[in-house]
Design an enzyme around this catalytic site. Structure first.
Site, PDB file in Angstrom:
ATOM      1  NE  ARG A 172     -26.571 -14.801  -8.510  1.00 44.06           N
ATOM      2  CZ  ARG A 172     -26.071 -14.112  -9.518  1.00 44.06           C
ATOM      3  NH1 ARG A 172     -24.976 -13.384  -9.369  1.00 44.06           N
ATOM      4  NH2 ARG A 172     -26.670 -14.115 -10.681  1.00 44.06           N
TER       5      ARG A 172
ATOM      6  CB  CYS B 154     -17.540 -13.206 -13.198  1.00 47.60           C
ATOM      7  SG  CYS B 154     -19.238 -12.787 -13.609  1.00 47.60           S
TER       8      CYS B 154
ATOM      9  N   GLY C  48     -15.940 -15.326 -19.983  1.00 49.74           N
ATOM     10  CA  GLY C  48     -15.057 -16.386 -19.510  1.00 49.74           C
ATOM     11  C   GLY C  48     -13.844 -15.788 -18.837  1.00 49.74           C
TER      12      GLY C  48
ATOM     13  CE  LYS D 163     -16.515 -22.903 -26.879  1.00 47.41           C
ATOM     14  NZ  LYS D 163     -16.914 -24.006 -25.984  1.00 47.41           N
ATOM     15  N   PRO D 164     -21.240 -23.009 -26.624  1.00 49.00           N
ATOM     16  CG  PRO D 164     -22.740 -24.771 -26.243  1.00 49.00           C
ATOM     17  CD  PRO D 164     -22.067 -23.984 -27.348  1.00 49.00           C
ATOM     18  CB  ALA D 165     -18.870 -24.139 -21.130  1.00 51.41           C
TER      19      ALA D 165
ATOM     20  CD  GLU E   2     -12.563 -15.064 -11.580  1.00 44.71           C
ATOM     21  OE1 GLU E   2     -11.983 -15.595 -12.542  1.00 44.71           O
ATOM     22  OE2 GLU E   2     -13.776 -14.811 -11.592  1.00 44.71           O
TER      23      GLU E   2
ATOM     24  CB  SER F  96     -27.009 -10.267 -11.986  1.00 41.10           C
ATOM     25  OG  SER F  96     -25.690 -10.650 -11.702  1.00 41.10           O
TER      26      SER F  96
ATOM     27  NE  ARG G  70     -24.528 -11.266 -19.090  1.00 41.30           N
ATOM     28  CZ  ARG G  70     -23.843 -11.160 -17.946  1.00 41.30           C
ATOM     29  NH1 ARG G  70     -24.464 -10.954 -16.810  1.00 41.30           N
ATOM     30  NH2 ARG G  70     -22.548 -11.267 -17.941  1.00 41.30           N
TER      31      ARG G  70
ATOM     32  CD1 TRP H 159     -16.802 -23.907 -17.093  1.00 43.67           C
ATOM     33  CD2 TRP H 159     -17.967 -23.816 -15.181  1.00 43.67           C
ATOM     34  NE1 TRP H 159     -15.939 -23.525 -16.086  1.00 43.67           N
ATOM     35  CE2 TRP H 159     -16.632 -23.469 -14.894  1.00 43.67           C
ATOM     36  CE3 TRP H 159     -18.888 -23.825 -14.125  1.00 43.67           C
ATOM     37  CZ2 TRP H 159     -16.200 -23.122 -13.612  1.00 43.67           C
ATOM     38  CZ3 TRP H 159     -18.459 -23.481 -12.850  1.00 43.67           C
ATOM     39  CH2 TRP H 159     -17.121 -23.140 -12.602  1.00 43.67           C
TER      40      TRP H 159
ATOM     41  CD  GLU I 275     -19.753  -8.463 -19.804  1.00 42.78           C
ATOM     42  OE1 GLU I 275     -19.351  -8.330 -18.635  1.00 42.78           O
ATOM     43  OE2 GLU I 275     -20.361  -7.570 -20.411  1.00 42.78           O
ATOM     44  CG  LEU I 276     -12.673 -10.705 -20.008  1.00 45.58           C
ATOM     45  CD1 LEU I 276     -11.360 -10.089 -20.430  1.00 45.58           C
ATOM     46  CD2 LEU I 276     -12.973 -11.953 -20.824  1.00 45.58           C
TER      47      LEU I 276
HETATM   48  P1  NAP Z   1     -12.833 -20.195 -19.823  1.00 47.02           P
HETATM   49  O1  NAP Z   1     -11.922 -21.337 -19.618  1.00 47.02           O
HETATM   50  O2  NAP Z   1     -12.260 -18.932 -20.315  1.00 47.02           O
HETATM   51  O3  NAP Z   1     -13.963 -20.727 -20.791  1.00 47.02           O
HETATM   52  C1  NAP Z   1     -15.033 -19.928 -21.226  1.00 47.02           C
HETATM   53  C2  NAP Z   1     -15.427 -20.347 -22.617  1.00 47.02           C
HETATM   54  O4  NAP Z   1     -14.331 -20.135 -23.500  1.00 47.02           O
HETATM   55  C3  NAP Z   1     -15.788 -21.823 -22.741  1.00 47.02           C
HETATM   56  O5  NAP Z   1     -16.812 -21.953 -23.683  1.00 47.02           O
HETATM   57  C4  NAP Z   1     -14.499 -22.419 -23.258  1.00 47.02           C
HETATM   58  O6  NAP Z   1     -14.659 -23.619 -23.949  1.00 47.02           O
HETATM   59  C5  NAP Z   1     -14.035 -21.316 -24.198  1.00 47.02           C
HETATM   60  N1  NAP Z   1     -12.620 -21.369 -24.519  1.00 47.02           N
HETATM   61  C6  NAP Z   1     -11.609 -21.894 -23.798  1.00 47.02           C
HETATM   62  N2  NAP Z   1     -10.434 -21.730 -24.465  1.00 47.02           N
HETATM   63  C7  NAP Z   1     -10.727 -21.099 -25.629  1.00 47.02           C
HETATM   64  C8  NAP Z   1      -9.954 -20.657 -26.739  1.00 47.02           C
HETATM   65  N3  NAP Z   1      -8.642 -20.831 -26.797  1.00 47.02           N
HETATM   66  N4  NAP Z   1     -10.589 -20.047 -27.759  1.00 47.02           N
HETATM   67  C9  NAP Z   1     -11.919 -19.867 -27.719  1.00 47.02           C
HETATM   68  N5  NAP Z   1     -12.705 -20.260 -26.700  1.00 47.02           N
HETATM   69  C10 NAP Z   1     -12.120 -20.855 -25.655  1.00 47.02           C
HETATM   70  O7  NAP Z   1     -13.603 -19.823 -18.506  1.00 47.02           O
HETATM   71  P2  NAP Z   1     -14.394 -20.796 -17.553  1.00 47.02           P
HETATM   72  O8  NAP Z   1     -13.453 -21.383 -16.579  1.00 47.02           O
HETATM   73  O9  NAP Z   1     -15.253 -21.719 -18.315  1.00 47.02           O
HETATM   74  O10 NAP Z   1     -15.371 -19.757 -16.863  1.00 47.02           O
HETATM   75  C11 NAP Z   1     -15.032 -19.102 -15.708  1.00 47.02           C
HETATM   76  C12 NAP Z   1     -14.524 -17.701 -16.006  1.00 47.02           C
HETATM   77  O11 NAP Z   1     -15.556 -16.939 -16.607  1.00 47.02           O
HETATM   78  C13 NAP Z   1     -14.159 -16.982 -14.743  1.00 47.02           C
HETATM   79  O12 NAP Z   1     -12.970 -16.243 -14.904  1.00 47.02           O
HETATM   80  C14 NAP Z   1     -15.330 -16.047 -14.543  1.00 47.02           C
HETATM   81  O13 NAP Z   1     -15.038 -14.916 -13.765  1.00 47.02           O
HETATM   82  C15 NAP Z   1     -15.689 -15.699 -15.943  1.00 47.02           C
HETATM   83  N6  NAP Z   1     -17.056 -15.204 -16.016  1.00 47.02           N
HETATM   84  C16 NAP Z   1     -17.243 -13.877 -16.286  1.00 47.02           C
HETATM   85  C17 NAP Z   1     -18.513 -13.345 -16.334  1.00 47.02           C
HETATM   86  C18 NAP Z   1     -18.720 -11.903 -16.631  1.00 47.02           C
HETATM   87  O14 NAP Z   1     -19.817 -11.543 -17.028  1.00 47.02           O
HETATM   88  N7  NAP Z   1     -17.737 -11.037 -16.480  1.00 47.02           N
HETATM   89  C19 NAP Z   1     -19.625 -14.174 -16.121  1.00 47.02           C
HETATM   90  C20 NAP Z   1     -19.407 -15.519 -15.855  1.00 47.02           C
HETATM   91  C21 NAP Z   1     -18.111 -16.015 -15.816  1.00 47.02           C
HETATM   92  P3  NAP Z   1     -14.457 -25.015 -23.171  1.00 47.02           P
HETATM   93  O15 NAP Z   1     -15.621 -25.153 -22.311  1.00 47.02           O
HETATM   94  O16 NAP Z   1     -14.404 -26.029 -24.235  1.00 47.02           O
HETATM   95  O17 NAP Z   1     -13.170 -24.893 -22.411  1.00 47.02           O
END
Ligand code: NAP
Length: 496
Positions: A297, A303, A247, A193-195, A400, A460, A178, A169, A269-270
């Site tokens: 930012r 991340c 994510g 599948k978006p958030a 984080e 970025s 990307r 999100w 990309e975690l």
């Molecule tokens: P997240 O909870 O892992 O969610 C990311 C995506 O995965 C969402 O679309 C989410 O859907 C989905 N998801 C959740 N559980 C899942 C499952 N069991 N199976 C498949 N998909 C699943 O992460 P977030 O809190 O939204 O995002 C923040 C994280 O992203 C942070 O750790 C951040 O560092 C990381 N991030 C990394 C980068 C990079 O490029 N390295 C860039 C941006 C963000 P729902 O929305 O329905 O939960």
């Protein structure tokens, strides 16, 4: 619709009109449709908690329909001339750029970031379309002679096949472009599948791609409140050939395990825990400016956000004081207000999580130079915070923060700075500030991260390979490397 000029407050009618223009169905096989059993999912404005709209809420059955659709489109899209694929992306870049104001407002409404930052993300997200429109015609192979001279080696690049993209999100548009950009350039079809919290930017963008001439079925978009259940049957189907995910690390690990059964390719990309190193010879004013960018930012919800400020003991006090002055001066408020520099966090739960990390550090002896509290107003706002004297075992040294909190720690020797920087499971990005070229390059080599910002607070860039090491994942997005994630290499041995 007429856009407000930057700097003028946005009126409620324009907000409603921008939301109302977004398709709210599932995109499957080139048309918008309701979800299985008409299920819907509410999308909230995190600055007010109000519901903006409802969108179709995809089920596992919808996911399998989408898989059928992208499978049916795969061969045709792979056979489409690279120039033609590139031109679809180029047109999408142009339309996205023309509609930047509407897309930015939409993003601010669903995600909370200040409008100026949303404009920045639209521009950044659009650049991936332009970059990969240019890369589409450059998936080169190779011709060579084997060392013994007996055979010829023909190497060719072919699309991996249907892909699944899962996005977070915090960057609702750029994380989608990307992934979609290189996949389409390479000749792959994709399910996105978006958030659940921010599907609107992705849906609006999918509509732009249709307008840009993307053939039916090449892209499917499935917002869903049941991410795990939706994704499971897709990864269980060997006809899906790749999953690309941005994510959190725990979800990433789970997806890698699920993809193992069918040996689907994975790009991950975690999360991150970026160190921000300031050496004694750094330009302190520039380092403070860079720190504001690297920390604030996206309200700290990135991340790449600097999570640990490691500052040489001779300049730490001054650095922390100047950083606190800058953060204190940043107006907190609804992202649609022109003066706002810090929007709300994505949910109240996220805000409370940030406060727990601050409270833990303070209980361990940290001093709050500024901030340190949730704002007592509707929405989920947290005050920009600077902490000093944070102990090495504080939770925010390892987790984080994902919020506007800057912990400042000190070091005395270069080797100690590198060792502290690397003492995390993560390895996405590190920032370092010094005017000594030799120290800069030695430190950049020693840091365990996929990216290093040298005297700059943002890394970025669509033309650069973005990605991490260790628990920050693997795979690269952007740069010459980005398209490779969507290409398989085939070699033909030839005896003449
Ligand atoms: P997240 O909870 O892992 O969610 C990311 C995506 O995965 C969402 O679309 C989410 O859907 C989905 N998801 C959740 N559980 C899942 C499952 N069991 N199976 C498949 N998909 C699943 O992460 P977030 O809190 O939204 O995002 C923040 C994280 O992203 C942070 O750790 C951040 O560092 C990381 N991030 C990394 C980068 C990079 O490029 N390295 C860039 C941006 C963000 P729902 O929305 O329905 O939960």
């Amino acid at each position: 619709m007429p856009a407000s000029a930057p700097g003028t407050p946005v009126d409620a009618a324009r907000e409603r009109a921008v939301v109302a223009a977004v398709p709210t169905g599932l995109l499957v096989g080139g048309s918008w449709r309701d979800a299985d059993r008409g299920a819907t999912l509410a999308v909230d404005d995190p600055s007010t908690g109000d519901v903006l709209t409802e969108v179709a809420d995809a089920s596992p059955a919808d996911a399998l329909d989408a898989l059928d659709a992208v499978l049916a489109a795969q061969a045709g899209w792979a056979a489409t001339a690279p120039r033609e694929r590139g031109e679809v992306l180029r047109r999408a870049f142009e339309i996205t750029t023309e509609r930047a104001e509407d897309l930015a407002l939409l993003m601010t409404l669903e995600m909370g970031k200040p409008l100026a930052e949303s404009r920045g993300e639209v521009a950044y997200g659009a650049e991936f379309l332009r970059w990969f429109s240019e890369e589409a015609v450059r998936a080169y192979g190779r011709w060579s002679t084997s060392p013994d001279g007996a055979t010829r080696l023909l190497t060719m690049k072919q699309p991996v096949g249907p892909c699944l993209a899962i996005t977070p999100w915090n960057f609702p548009l750029a994380m989608a472009t990307r992934k979609i950009g290189p996949a389409l350039a390479a000749g792959c079809t994709m399910i996105l599948k978006p958030a659940a919290q921010t599907p609107l930017s992705a849906l609006a963008f999918a509509d732009i791609l249709r307008e840009a001439g993307l053939p039916d079925g090449v892209l499917a978009v499935l917002p869903s409140s049941r991410a795990g259940a939706l994704v499971e049957p897709l990864l269980a189907d060997a006809r899906l050939r790749k999953v690309t995910f941005t994510g959190s690390t725990p979800v990433g690990k789970r997806l890698v395990a699920q993809a193992a059964d069918n040996l689907q390719r994975v790009s991950m990309e975690l999360g991150g825990n970026a160190p921000f190193l300031v050496f004694s010879d750094a330009d302190l004013e520039a380092a403070v400016e860079g720190a504001v960018l690297a920390k604030m930012r996206n309200i700290g919800e990135a991340c790449t956000a600097a999570n640990r400020f490691l500052v040489h003991e001779s300049v730490a006090e001054e650095f922390a004081r100047r950083l606190a002055e800058k953060l204190e001066a940043m107006p907190v408020g609804r992202g649609t207000e022109p003066s706002t520099k810090v929007g709300p966090l994505i949910t109240r739960q996220a805000r409370d999580g940030v406060h727990e990390l601050v409270a833990d550090a303070v209980a361990g002896g940290a001093t709050v130079l500024t901030g340190g509290e949730a704002l007592d107003v509707p929405g989920s706002f947290y005050s920009p915070t600077v902490l000093t004297g944070v102990r090495a075992d504080a939770r925010l040294q390892q987790e984080e923060i994902f919020g506007p909190v800057a912990p400042v720690m000190t070091f005395s020797e270069d080797a100690e700075a590198v060792s502290l920087a690397n003492s995390t499971e993560y390895g996405l990005v590190s920032y370092l500030w010094t005017r000594d070229v030799s120290r800069a390059l030695k430190t950049a080599e020693a840091l365990q991260s996929g990216m290093v910002g040298l005297n700059q607070g943002v890394v970025s860039n669509p033309a650069a390979p973005f990605g991490g090491v260790k628990a920050s994942g693997f795979g690269r997005e952007g740069g010459a490397e980005g398209i490779e994630e969507y290409l398989d290499t085939k070699y033909v041995g030839i005896r003449l």
